[in-house]
Design a protein around this motif. Sequence first.
Motif, mmCIF file in Angstrom:
data_model
loop_
_atom_site.group_PDB
_atom_site.id
_atom_site.type_symbol
_atom_site.label_atom_id
_atom_site.label_comp_id
_atom_site.label_asym_id
_atom_site.label_seq_id
_atom_site.Cartn_x
_atom_site.Cartn_y
_atom_site.Cartn_z
ATOM 1 N N GLY A 7 0.802 -1.217 0.000
ATOM 2 C CA GLY A 7 0.000 0.000 0.000
ATOM 3 C C GLY A 7 0.834 1.265 0.000
ATOM 4 O O GLY A 7 1.864 1.361 -0.645
ATOM 5 N N LYS A 8 0.370 2.263 0.787
ATOM 6 C CA LYS A 8 1.079 3.542 0.896
ATOM 7 C C LYS A 8 1.895 3.541 2.178
ATOM 8 O O LYS A 8 1.354 3.428 3.263
ATOM 9 N N ASN A 9 3.167 3.676 2.044
ATOM 10 C CA ASN A 9 4.036 3.799 3.212
ATOM 11 C C ASN A 9 4.354 5.260 3.435
ATOM 12 O O ASN A 9 5.041 5.888 2.625
ATOM 13 N N ARG A 10 3.829 5.795 4.527
ATOM 14 C CA ARG A 10 4.112 7.192 4.855
ATOM 15 C C ARG A 10 5.425 7.245 5.612
ATOM 16 O O ARG A 10 5.737 6.358 6.403
ATOM 17 N N PRO A 11 6.170 8.309 5.407
ATOM 18 C CA PRO A 11 7.425 8.445 6.160
ATOM 19 C C PRO A 11 7.142 8.558 7.664
ATOM 20 O O PRO A 11 6.087 9.031 8.084
ATOM 21 N N GLU A 12 8.091 8.139 8.433
ATOM 22 C CA GLU A 12 7.926 8.143 9.886
ATOM 23 C C GLU A 12 7.775 9.551 10.443
ATOM 24 O O GLU A 12 7.041 9.772 11.399
ATOM 25 N N TRP A 13 8.438 10.531 9.837
ATOM 26 C CA TRP A 13 8.355 11.901 10.348
ATOM 27 C C TRP A 13 6.968 12.482 10.155
ATOM 28 O O TRP A 13 6.521 13.316 10.951
ATOM 29 N N VAL A 14 6.239 12.048 9.117
ATOM 30 C CA VAL A 14 4.877 12.544 8.904
ATOM 31 C C VAL A 14 3.956 12.022 10.001
ATOM 32 O O VAL A 14 3.124 12.756 10.539
ATOM 33 N N LYS A 15 4.118 10.755 10.352
ATOM 34 C CA LYS A 15 3.307 10.181 11.425
ATOM 35 C C LYS A 15 3.550 10.908 12.740
ATOM 36 O O LYS A 15 2.614 11.225 13.474
ATOM 37 N N TRP A 16 4.813 11.181 13.051
ATOM 38 C CA TRP A 16 5.118 11.864 14.300
ATOM 39 C C TRP A 16 4.663 13.316 14.280
ATOM 40 O O TRP A 16 4.249 13.856 15.312
ATOM 41 N N ALA A 17 4.746 13.962 13.126
ATOM 42 C CA ALA A 17 4.268 15.348 13.024
ATOM 43 C C ALA A 17 2.764 15.412 13.273
ATOM 44 O O ALA A 17 2.283 16.297 13.994
ATOM 45 N N ILE A 18 2.027 14.470 12.709
ATOM 46 C CA ILE A 18 0.578 14.434 12.926
ATOM 47 C C ILE A 18 0.271 14.152 14.394
ATOM 48 O O ILE A 18 -0.620 14.785 14.979
ATOM 49 N N ARG A 19 0.986 13.246 15.013
ATOM 50 C CA ARG A 19 0.780 12.933 16.431
ATOM 51 C C ARG A 19 1.064 14.140 17.318
ATOM 52 O O ARG A 19 0.331 14.412 18.275
ATOM 53 N N ILE A 20 2.136 14.854 17.024
ATOM 54 C CA ILE A 20 2.488 16.027 17.831
ATOM 55 C C ILE A 20 1.451 17.122 17.664
ATOM 56 O O ILE A 20 1.031 17.753 18.648
#
Length: 83
Positions: A7-20
């Motif tokens: 599928g779509k692999n989002r970069p790890e920094w995008v996930k953490w930016a959304i969480r923050i």
Amino acid sequence: MESRVEGKNRPEWVKWAIRIILGYVLLLAVILAVTIIAILITFTFIIIDSFSDTSTLGAVSEQYFVPISEFMWNLFTWLVPGL
């Protein structure tokens, strides 16, 4: 048979930016909710005091709830840029 896990692999920094960002918004919402509740309790105590001709609830609200609401409002305005 190949699985379609890729599928779509989002970069790890995008996930953490959304969480923050979501954590920051949640923190602001909790601070604002506590502030509004403290102000509503203060106004309710003042209205009850005006109908009951006493001043005990007003003294309690001035001693406890007014400093809490002032602190929380100052914290909220400090955390929101531009306020």
